[in-house]
Write a protein that holds these residues in place. Structure first.
Motif, PDB file in Angstrom:
ATOM      1  N   LYS A  93       7.208  -0.454  11.467  1.00  0.00           N
ATOM      2  CA  LYS A  93       6.142   0.425  10.987  1.00  0.00           C
ATOM      3  C   LYS A  93       6.736   1.593  10.209  1.00  0.00           C
ATOM      4  CE  LYS A  93       2.853  -0.670  14.669  1.00  0.00           C
ATOM      5  NZ  LYS A  93       1.997  -0.130  15.755  1.00  0.00           N
ATOM      6  N   VAL A  95       7.410   5.368   8.725  1.00  0.00           N
ATOM      7  CA  VAL A  95       7.386   6.720   9.281  1.00  0.00           C
ATOM      8  C   VAL A  95       6.103   7.419   8.817  1.00  0.00           C
ATOM      9  CG1 VAL A  95       8.522   8.986   9.213  1.00  0.00           C
ATOM     10  CG2 VAL A  95       9.895   6.889   9.350  1.00  0.00           C
ATOM     11  N   PRO A  96       5.388   8.114   9.688  1.00  0.00           N
ATOM     12  CA  PRO A  96       4.188   8.846   9.263  1.00  0.00           C
ATOM     13  C   PRO A  96       4.461   9.711   8.035  1.00  0.00           C
ATOM     14  CG  PRO A  96       4.383   8.900  11.643  1.00  0.00           C
ATOM     15  CD  PRO A  96       5.639   8.255  11.133  1.00  0.00           C
ATOM     16  N   LYS A  97       3.544   9.683   7.071  1.00  0.00           N
ATOM     17  CA  LYS A  97       3.777  10.341   5.777  1.00  0.00           C
ATOM     18  C   LYS A  97       4.128  11.816   5.930  1.00  0.00           C
ATOM     19  CE  LYS A  97       0.918   7.260   2.941  1.00  0.00           C
ATOM     20  NZ  LYS A  97      -0.251   7.179   2.037  1.00  0.00           N
ATOM     21  N   ARG A  98       3.421  12.507   6.831  1.00  0.00           N
ATOM     22  CA  ARG A  98       3.671  13.946   6.989  1.00  0.00           C
ATOM     23  C   ARG A  98       5.101  14.206   7.432  1.00  0.00           C
ATOM     24  NH1 ARG A  98       3.642  17.751  10.963  1.00  0.00           N
ATOM     25  NH2 ARG A  98       3.171  16.208  12.572  1.00  0.00           N
ATOM     26  N   ASP A 201      13.430  17.124  13.356  1.00  0.00           N
ATOM     27  CA  ASP A 201      12.685  16.107  12.613  1.00  0.00           C
ATOM     28  C   ASP A 201      13.573  15.429  11.576  1.00  0.00           C
ATOM     29  OD1 ASP A 201      10.169  16.427  13.888  1.00  0.00           O
ATOM     30  OD2 ASP A 201       9.804  18.234  12.730  1.00  0.00           O
ATOM     31  N   CYS A 234       5.730  10.700  20.505  1.00  0.00           N
ATOM     32  CA  CYS A 234       4.497  10.052  20.025  1.00  0.00           C
ATOM     33  C   CYS A 234       4.181  10.401  18.571  1.00  0.00           C
ATOM     34  CB  CYS A 234       3.325  10.431  20.910  1.00  0.00           C
ATOM     35  SG  CYS A 234       3.354   9.663  22.545  1.00  0.00           S
ATOM     36  N   LYS A 235       4.524  11.614  18.154  1.00  0.00           N
ATOM     37  CA  LYS A 235       4.174  12.005  16.783  1.00  0.00           C
ATOM     38  C   LYS A 235       4.935  11.167  15.763  1.00  0.00           C
ATOM     39  CE  LYS A 235       7.387  15.775  15.586  1.00  0.00           C
ATOM     40  NZ  LYS A 235       7.492  17.194  15.176  1.00  0.00           N
ATOM     41  N   TRP A 236       6.083  10.581  16.183  1.00  0.00           N
ATOM     42  CA  TRP A 236       6.846   9.719  15.289  1.00  0.00           C
ATOM     43  C   TRP A 236       6.386   8.259  15.361  1.00  0.00           C
ATOM     44  CZ3 TRP A 236      10.276  10.893  11.548  1.00  0.00           C
ATOM     45  CH2 TRP A 236      10.708  12.223  11.490  1.00  0.00           C
ATOM     46  N   GLY A 237       5.407   7.996  16.187  1.00  0.00           N
ATOM     47  CA  GLY A 237       4.920   6.624  16.318  1.00  0.00           C
ATOM     48  C   GLY A 237       5.340   5.959  17.604  1.00  0.00           C
TER      49      GLY A 237
END
Length: 559
Positions: A93, A95-98, A201, A234-237
């Motif tokens: 998956k 990485v979240p765009k932000r 991050d 969790c914020k990283w998926g």
């Protein structure tokens, strides 16, 4: 499972790894750790693990048992000490765009490297992070082993470091790459003293990139630990993938023959009282290993870590060391008059909002009294196991300041457990007897102010956690005798005075006040061991070569 990385687990625990059935175990001396996740195939049954565990206990002869499993066998459910979940991150998956944007924006301002070197900057970061955060004992213990893991050829552990433009270590992540299908995020730390925005991050994004390039399918992110760490994962998926249950207990001790006990008692009674005390004191002697040599401009001094209460004596070590010492620096004055001033300050009635008696439930107070006072009543007296001087727990909770109460009750527990020595008082009295120049780096008011700064809630939490005091005591003793400072930090961060504010503020004060004497040479600075986490790095910054005194130091020291 990350716990199936045998070299990592053996090094981290100092245990011997062995297999029993389809399960991994580690053991050493009187302890056993069982990993209840099967090594191969589908998840095993509780019955299978229970059978393997019983065989491992018999094989190892261990008494202190700890297990980690998806669930505990029914007969062990009452020994549950912790529940958590393992978190995974699917590398397929994106990485979240932000977060990808954050890494792209802030990455160029940092120098990111992959390395297997534990530097003084890492020691400083570890010291700052561990004094700032209260982490579970097993997590703290893992931090203390990182340097050893880097140096071990059979461990595939590396660090991702984020350095600022001023060459300060802002953050570090430690990763294990041993397992073929995944990488494991072991632990991380970030600095507030050398803060760099989103440094963690940036490193997390690099960790994902490294795992993908190595052809791994997913990242194992470990346990949730607490809400803050779980949120970060969790914020990283990351997602909670499967349960983790921890259990801990002691196996029943094998009975000893009554005749053996009576024979031992008769033999001891034949000795003169003074002779028995002398033999006991000689038996309690240990080499003082919580010691570092400081060298600068051809001059040598030392810095050591003390403990207010301890189970052993270091009298012989201090007498040897003092032959090479002119000046001994202590945190504060330890004469009877000064100690009485601290006692009087602590015995002033607390404010209602800070009264520990009101902040503990009746059940918690009763449990604390049981731990502090030990066995009581007819049978305890008959068997001669009742403590002669028992603390009035209720009085301390009602009538003294929170900082005084927790310290007095902890010391009463240690004294009941046979801890009758004090490292700093012993060093002070020997220095007086040897005619050394004795200096205090703080006055009484500064010391009392530091005690007053102890957060009330930390004192409450420490007293509530009294069931774990025996574990802290044993771990503290083992690490201190070995001179294992990072190992010792894993046993003391729960202690109420070990806060980042209290430790950090006093570290700088001690540094400034001890520096002229250490530079002049032939000086010994003795501070609470927790202060050495930062002070060693500070003294390196001041130009000292800082070297741990090894196991043979006192046998080789010249008379």
């Amino acid at each position: 499972m990350p716990e199936h990385s045998v070299s990592l687990m053996a090094r981290a625990s100092n245990g011997r790894a062995f297999r029993e059935g389809n399960y991994l175990f580690l053991a050493d001396r009187d302890w056993l750790l069982g990993i209840g996740f099967p090594l191969e195939g589908a998840p095993g049954s509780e019955e299978e693990f229970d059978a393997a565990l019983k065989s491992a206990i018999s094989r190892s002869g261990a008494r202190d048992i700890r297990v980690a499993a998806p669930s505990l066998p029914k007969g062990l459910a009452g020994h549950t000490t912790k529940r958590d979940e393992y978190y995974l991150l699917d590398l397929a998956k994106p990485v979240p765009k932000r977060l990808a944007s954050i890494a792209t924006t802030y990455g160029p301002s940092l120098r990111v490297e992959k390395a297997r070197v534990f530097t003084p900057a890492h020691r400083r970061l570890w010291g700052e992070f561990l004094t700032r955060n209260t982490l579970p004992a097993n997590v703290q213990a893992l931090y203390t082993k990182v340097e050893e893991l880097f140096n071990a050829p059979d461990c595939e552990v590396f660090a991702l470091n984020a350095w600022t433009e001023e060459n300060r270590l802002a953050a570090c992540l430690v990763v294990d790459t041993f397992m073929p299908g995944f990488d494991t995020y072991l632990l991380g730390a970030h600095s507030k003293e050398f803060y760099a925005p989103h440094a963690s991050d940036v490193l997390f994004a690099r960790m994902i990139e490294e795992a993908r390039n190595a052809g791994k399918s997913y990242l194992h992110l470990g346990l949730g630990v607490n809400q803050g760490i779980a949120r970060f994962k969790c914020k990283w998926g990351g997602f909670a993938a499967f349960p983790y249950v921890e259990g801990q207990w002691q196996e029943a001790k094998k009975s000893v023959s009554v005749n053996v006990i009576l024979h031992s008692l008769e033999a001891s009674m034949d000795l003169d009282m003074d002779e028995r005390e002398r033999r006991e004191h000689d038996y309690a002697q240990r080499p003082f290993r919580m010691l570092w040599k400081l060298e600068k401009n051809g001059r040598t001094s030392w810095i050591g870590g003390t403990s207010h209460f301890f189970s052993k004596s270091f009298e012989q070590s201090f007498k040897k060391l003092y032959r090479h010492i002119d000046t001994v620096l202590f945190e504060g004055h330890l004469d009877d008059a000064s100690l009485e001033k601290v006692s009087l300050a602590g015995k002033t009635p607390p404010e209602p909002s800070e009264c520990l008696y009101n902040l503990l439930t009746e059940e918690e107070r009763h449990n604390l009294e049981r731990i502090v006072r030990g066995p009581e009543g007819f049978w305890a007296r008959l068997l001669n196991i009742e403590a002669p001087n028992k603390a009035d727990v209720g009085w301390y909770l009602r009538r003294t300041r929170h900082w005084y109460a927790f310290f007095a009750l902890w010391c009463a527990y240690l004294e009941r457990s046979g801890w009758k020595y004090s490292v700093d008082l012993e060093a002070w009295r020997i220095a007086q007897a040897e005619g050394k120049r004795i200096l205090a780096m703080e006055d009484i008011e500064e010391q009392i102010d530091a005690l007053r700064a102890v957060p009330v809630q930390r004192a409450v939490n420490f007293l509530k956690d009294c069931n774990n005091w025996p574990k802290y005591r044993k771990a503290n003793e083992k690490a201190y005798l070995a001179g294992d400072l990072l190992g010792l930090s894993g046993t003391t961060t729960e202690f109420p005075t070990r806060t980042g504010h209290i430790i950090g503020k006093r570290d700088q004060r001690f540094r400034e006040r001890m520096l002229p004497y250490l530079e002049a040479g032939n000086a010994l600075a003795l501070v609470g061991s927790a202060h050495l986490l930062n002070l060693r790095s500070m003294l390196e910054e001041d130009g000292f070569a800082v070297t741990a005194c090894n196991r043979g130091f006192f046998s080789k020291i010249k008379a």
